[in-house]
Design a protein around this motif. Structure first.
Motif, PDB file in Angstrom:
ATOM      1  N   VAL A  32       0.912  -1.422  -0.002  1.00 42.85           N
ATOM      2  CA  VAL A  32       0.063   0.024   0.069  1.00 42.85           C
ATOM      3  C   VAL A  32       0.841   1.298  -0.058  1.00 42.85           C
ATOM      4  CG1 VAL A  32      -1.756   1.489   1.219  1.00 42.85           C
ATOM      5  CG2 VAL A  32      -1.626  -1.366   1.501  1.00 42.85           C
ATOM      6  N   LYS A  33       0.403   2.302  -0.607  1.00 42.72           N
ATOM      7  CA  LYS A  33       1.371   3.411  -0.758  1.00 42.72           C
ATOM      8  C   LYS A  33       0.246   4.436  -1.126  1.00 42.72           C
ATOM      9  CE  LYS A  33       5.053   5.720  -3.588  1.00 42.72           C
ATOM     10  NZ  LYS A  33       5.878   5.389  -4.671  1.00 42.72           N
ATOM     11  N   GLU A  34       0.371   5.746  -0.345  1.00 39.54           N
ATOM     12  CA  GLU A  34      -0.473   6.840  -0.550  1.00 39.54           C
ATOM     13  C   GLU A  34      -1.898   6.501  -0.814  1.00 39.54           C
ATOM     14  OE1 GLU A  34       1.524   8.951  -3.936  1.00 39.54           O
ATOM     15  OE2 GLU A  34       2.924   9.567  -2.579  1.00 39.54           O
ATOM     16  N   GLY A  35      -2.425   5.603   0.212  1.00 37.80           N
ATOM     17  CA  GLY A  35      -3.794   5.084   0.164  1.00 37.80           C
ATOM     18  C   GLY A  35      -4.172   4.277  -1.099  1.00 37.80           C
ATOM     19  N   LYS A  36      -3.395   3.833  -1.853  1.00 40.71           N
ATOM     20  CA  LYS A  36      -3.745   2.842  -2.813  1.00 40.71           C
ATOM     21  C   LYS A  36      -3.032   1.471  -2.651  1.00 40.71           C
ATOM     22  CE  LYS A  36      -6.057   6.171  -5.518  1.00 40.71           C
ATOM     23  NZ  LYS A  36      -5.571   7.300  -4.537  1.00 40.71           N
ATOM     24  N   VAL A  37      -3.641   0.714  -3.235  1.00 38.98           N
ATOM     25  CA  VAL A  37      -2.909  -0.808  -3.580  1.00 38.98           C
ATOM     26  C   VAL A  37      -2.169  -0.718  -4.627  1.00 38.98           C
ATOM     27  CG1 VAL A  37      -3.162  -3.261  -3.636  1.00 38.98           C
ATOM     28  CG2 VAL A  37      -4.413  -2.184  -1.969  1.00 38.98           C
TER      29      VAL A  37
END
Length: 251
Positions: free
Chosen positions: A209-214
């Motif tokens: 997960v990065k910056e609220g995204k998968v």
């Protein structure tokens, strides 16, 4: 299976989680990894209905988390938050027994006592079951909380950073037990981890997960590459083959 459909949470000021579309397979251990503030814990708490999304759906084991009755959902999925504080002074056994509440509503019978004892023994807490929580080490206390979740006898266990504040020895001990929960008891374990090497060694699937995204989902072999981890963590990473899988070294 855990299915997320366009799951979204808006915190305002340009900060949000999602939308996330994801399918987590039934069985085994799936690790949620990523930088601090990536949204891992928020995703997990929305899955466990401890935090309401602004849009989207969560379906766990065929049950819509939003619409399923809380008592029914508590027999399907159990969640351990990162921070756990009880004001009451409880023994280990009393704490673990709280996992039976969705079934007993506080009226524990002989079958419940058996399940409580099995959960305590599974996490090697038999000699400590009459000790109070404030008399335990951090590692012992964390095992007691996870034993409580196991005692709830759900097919899905959601654990938010159960290795938090544990040293290396206790972290290894905890991950060994969680691996057994999946392998020996057939449960689906979803766990937020900070250490990518623990995720590589003990997980069947890794969700980055990065910056609220998968941004990545796959097996440890697929995720543990220099390119993928460098992109996820935004720092140079080199992966090496080790005796028990790949190891990541940060620079």
């Amino acid at each position: 299976m855990i299915q997320l459909g366009k799951l979204f949470k808006d915190y305002g000021s340009g900060t949000s989680i999602g939308p996330v579309d994801l399918e987590i397979p039934t069985g085994g251990v799936t690790a949620l990894v990523g930088p601090n503030g990536a949204g891992k814990s928020t995703l997990l708490t929305m899955m466990g209905r401890l935090l309401g999304p602004d849009a989207g759906t969560v379906v766990i084991g065929g049950h819509d988390v939003t619409t399923t009755h809380p008592r029914k959902l508590a027999t399907v999925v159990s969640t351990l938050r990162q921070e756990n504080h009880f004001t009451a002074r409880l023994t280990v056994r009393q704490l673990v027994a709280l996992g039976r509440f969705p079934y007993t509503r506080g009226r524990i019978n002989r079958e419940d006592e058996r399940i409580i004892s099995e959960s305590i023994e599974f996490f090697d807490l038999g000699s400590l079951q009459n000790r109070y929580l404030d008399q335990l080490s951090g590692g012992q206390r964390q095992r007691a909380y996870v034993a409580m979740v196991l005692c709830q006898e759900t097919d899905y266990l959601l654990l938010d950073e159960p290795l938090n504040n544990l040293d290396m020895r206790h972290s290894v001990h905890m991950m060994h037990h969680l691996r057994r929960v999946a392998d020996e008891l057939g449960r689906t374990v979803l766990i937020v981890l900070h250490d990518i090497n623990f995720a590589s060694h003990y997980s069947d699937w890794i969700c980055a997960v990065k910056e609220g995204k998968v941004v990545e989902f796959g097996t440890p072999e697929e995720i543990m590459t220099d390119e993928t981890l460098t992109r996820v963590f935004e720092t140079p990473v080199t992966c090496h083959d080790g005796p028990n899988g790949r190891l990541a070294v940060y620079y």
